[in-house]
Scaffold this motif. Structure first.
Motif, PDB file in Angstrom:
ATOM      1  N   ALA A  20       0.832  -1.200   0.000  1.00 31.23           N
ATOM      2  CA  ALA A  20       0.000   0.000   0.000  1.00 31.23           C
ATOM      3  C   ALA A  20       0.867   1.250   0.000  1.00 31.23           C
ATOM      4  N   LEU A  21       1.926   1.248   0.820  1.00 31.53           N
ATOM      5  CA  LEU A  21       2.829   2.405   0.917  1.00 31.53           C
ATOM      6  C   LEU A  21       3.576   2.637  -0.388  1.00 31.53           C
ATOM      7  N   SER A  22       4.025   1.562  -1.053  1.00 26.74           N
ATOM      8  CA  SER A  22       4.769   1.722  -2.306  1.00 26.74           C
ATOM      9  C   SER A  22       3.869   2.277  -3.403  1.00 26.74           C
ATOM     10  N   ILE A  23       2.594   1.884  -3.389  1.00 28.65           N
ATOM     11  CA  ILE A  23       1.635   2.431  -4.358  1.00 28.65           C
ATOM     12  C   ILE A  23       1.470   3.935  -4.103  1.00 28.65           C
ATOM     13  N   VAL A  24       1.357   4.281  -2.840  1.00 27.78           N
ATOM     14  CA  VAL A  24       1.178   5.680  -2.456  1.00 27.78           C
ATOM     15  C   VAL A  24       2.374   6.507  -2.888  1.00 27.78           C
ATOM     16  N   THR A  25       3.593   6.049  -2.610  1.00 26.35           N
ATOM     17  CA  THR A  25       4.791   6.837  -2.919  1.00 26.35           C
ATOM     18  C   THR A  25       5.053   6.912  -4.419  1.00 26.35           C
ATOM     19  N   SER A  26       4.800   5.823  -5.156  1.00 25.82           N
ATOM     20  CA  SER A  26       5.058   5.849  -6.598  1.00 25.82           C
ATOM     21  C   SER A  26       4.077   6.770  -7.314  1.00 25.82           C
ATOM     22  N   ALA A  27       2.905   6.975  -6.736  1.00 24.45           N
ATOM     23  CA  ALA A  27       1.912   7.868  -7.334  1.00 24.45           C
ATOM     24  C   ALA A  27       2.286   9.340  -7.124  1.00 24.45           C
ATOM     25  N   GLN A  28       3.247   9.617  -6.252  1.00 24.15           N
ATOM     26  CA  GLN A  28       3.600  11.005  -5.912  1.00 24.15           C
ATOM     27  C   GLN A  28       4.742  11.538  -6.766  1.00 24.15           C
ATOM     28  N   ASP A  29       5.251  10.733  -7.724  1.00 33.46           N
ATOM     29  CA  ASP A  29       6.502  11.076  -8.399  1.00 33.46           C
ATOM     30  C   ASP A  29       6.470  12.310  -9.313  1.00 33.46           C
ATOM     31  N   ASP A  30       5.505  12.374 -10.228  1.00 33.01           N
ATOM     32  CA  ASP A  30       5.604  13.429 -11.251  1.00 33.01           C
ATOM     33  C   ASP A  30       4.503  14.479 -11.128  1.00 33.01           C
ATOM     34  N   PHE A  31       4.734  15.450 -10.273  1.00 27.37           N
ATOM     35  CA  PHE A  31       3.839  16.601 -10.173  1.00 27.37           C
ATOM     36  C   PHE A  31       4.422  17.755 -10.994  1.00 27.37           C
ATOM     37  N   PRO A  32       3.594  18.422 -11.794  1.00 27.71           N
ATOM     38  CA  PRO A  32       4.122  19.494 -12.632  1.00 27.71           C
ATOM     39  C   PRO A  32       4.280  20.840 -11.907  1.00 27.71           C
ATOM     40  N   TRP A  33       4.001  20.901 -10.632  1.00 34.08           N
ATOM     41  CA  TRP A  33       4.054  22.176  -9.907  1.00 34.08           C
ATOM     42  C   TRP A  33       5.404  22.404  -9.232  1.00 34.08           C
ATOM     43  N   GLY A  34       5.534  23.582  -8.627  1.00 32.22           N
ATOM     44  CA  GLY A  34       6.751  23.921  -7.890  1.00 32.22           C
ATOM     45  C   GLY A  34       6.836  23.152  -6.587  1.00 32.22           C
ATOM     46  N   PRO A  35       7.902  23.325  -5.825  1.00 32.84           N
ATOM     47  CA  PRO A  35       8.115  22.535  -4.595  1.00 32.84           C
ATOM     48  C   PRO A  35       7.026  22.752  -3.541  1.00 32.84           C
ATOM     49  N   GLU A  36       6.523  24.012  -3.433  1.00 31.80           N
ATOM     50  CA  GLU A  36       5.499  24.271  -2.407  1.00 31.80           C
ATOM     51  C   GLU A  36       4.201  23.549  -2.727  1.00 31.80           C
ATOM     52  N   GLU A  37       3.784  23.679  -4.010  1.00 36.90           N
ATOM     53  CA  GLU A  37       2.550  23.005  -4.429  1.00 36.90           C
ATOM     54  C   GLU A  37       2.715  21.492  -4.324  1.00 36.90           C
ATOM     55  N   THR A  38       3.894  21.052  -4.706  1.00 39.42           N
ATOM     56  CA  THR A  38       4.169  19.610  -4.634  1.00 39.42           C
ATOM     57  C   THR A  38       4.021  19.117  -3.190  1.00 39.42           C
ATOM     58  N   ALA A  39       4.619  19.909  -2.279  1.00 45.54           N
ATOM     59  CA  ALA A  39       4.529  19.541  -0.861  1.00 45.54           C
ATOM     60  C   ALA A  39       3.075  19.521  -0.407  1.00 45.54           C
ATOM     61  N   PHE A  40       2.325  20.562  -0.872  1.00 51.15           N
ATOM     62  CA  PHE A  40       0.923  20.661  -0.477  1.00 51.15           C
ATOM     63  C   PHE A  40       0.120  19.476  -1.003  1.00 51.15           C
ATOM     64  N   PHE A  41       0.304  19.201  -2.320  1.00 53.51           N
ATOM     65  CA  PHE A  41      -0.483  18.120  -2.909  1.00 53.51           C
ATOM     66  C   PHE A  41      -0.027  16.745  -2.427  1.00 53.51           C
ATOM     67  N   MET A  42       1.276  16.666  -2.098  1.00 48.46           N
ATOM     68  CA  MET A  42       1.755  15.412  -1.521  1.00 48.46           C
ATOM     69  C   MET A  42       1.101  15.177  -0.161  1.00 48.46           C
TER      70      MET A  42
END
Ligand SMILES: [Zn+2]
Length: 145
Positions: A20-42
């Motif tokens: 379950a954790l590996s599915i969660v982390t692999s889904a977080q890889d390619d966000f097109p936003w900056g670091p702040e948005e990425t952190a927020f959406f992560m």
């Protein structure tokens, strides 16, 4: 033997949680936003995944623990039913979980195993008496052999 069963149960739970954790982390890889948005959406994604993955997982684990204890209490193979429950949950999700629990409730033997209480009756008065009775508790007839 009981320890092996418990270890298997814990190991299976760990495998499920890691998957379950590996599915969660692999889904977080390619966000097109900056670091702040990425952190927020992560953060948002992780919270959502926590609700979507962890809550059903906790329910499934609780169901596993319950069916294991209930099966063992009734002289059945607890680990077998846990495996059936996990397989049903993997393939059919909650429906599988509910089906297995309903089937178990329908076929489970009474507490104390499957041994049937043999009927013993007093040869004098014909009433049901305890298996180890040396005398009839109703008519006081003694059973000497
Ligand atoms: Zn009697």
């Amino acid at each position: 033997m009981d320890k092996i069963k418990k270890m298997t149960l814990i190991a299976l739970t760990c495998i499920l949680m890691t998957a379950a954790l590996s599915i969660v982390t692999s889904a977080q890889d390619d966000f097109p936003w900056g670091p702040e948005e990425t952190a927020f959406f992560m953060g948002l994604g992780l919270t959502m995944c926590l609700i979507i993955v962890v809550v059903p997982l906790v329910i499934a684990i609780l169901a596993c623990i319950w069916i294991y204890k209930d099966a063992e209490k009734r002289g059945k193979q607890g680990i077998l039913w846990v495996l059936i429950l996990i397989l049903a949950a993997i393939f059919l999700s909650f429906i599988g979980l509910i089906i297995v629990i309903v089937v178990w409730l329908a076929i489970r033997p009474p507490i104390g195993g499957e041994k049937k209480e043999p009927d013993r009756r007093c040869p004098n008065c014909g009433r049901a008496i305890p298996m180890d009775a040396k005398a009839c508790p109703y008519c006081a007839k003694k059973f000497e052999e």
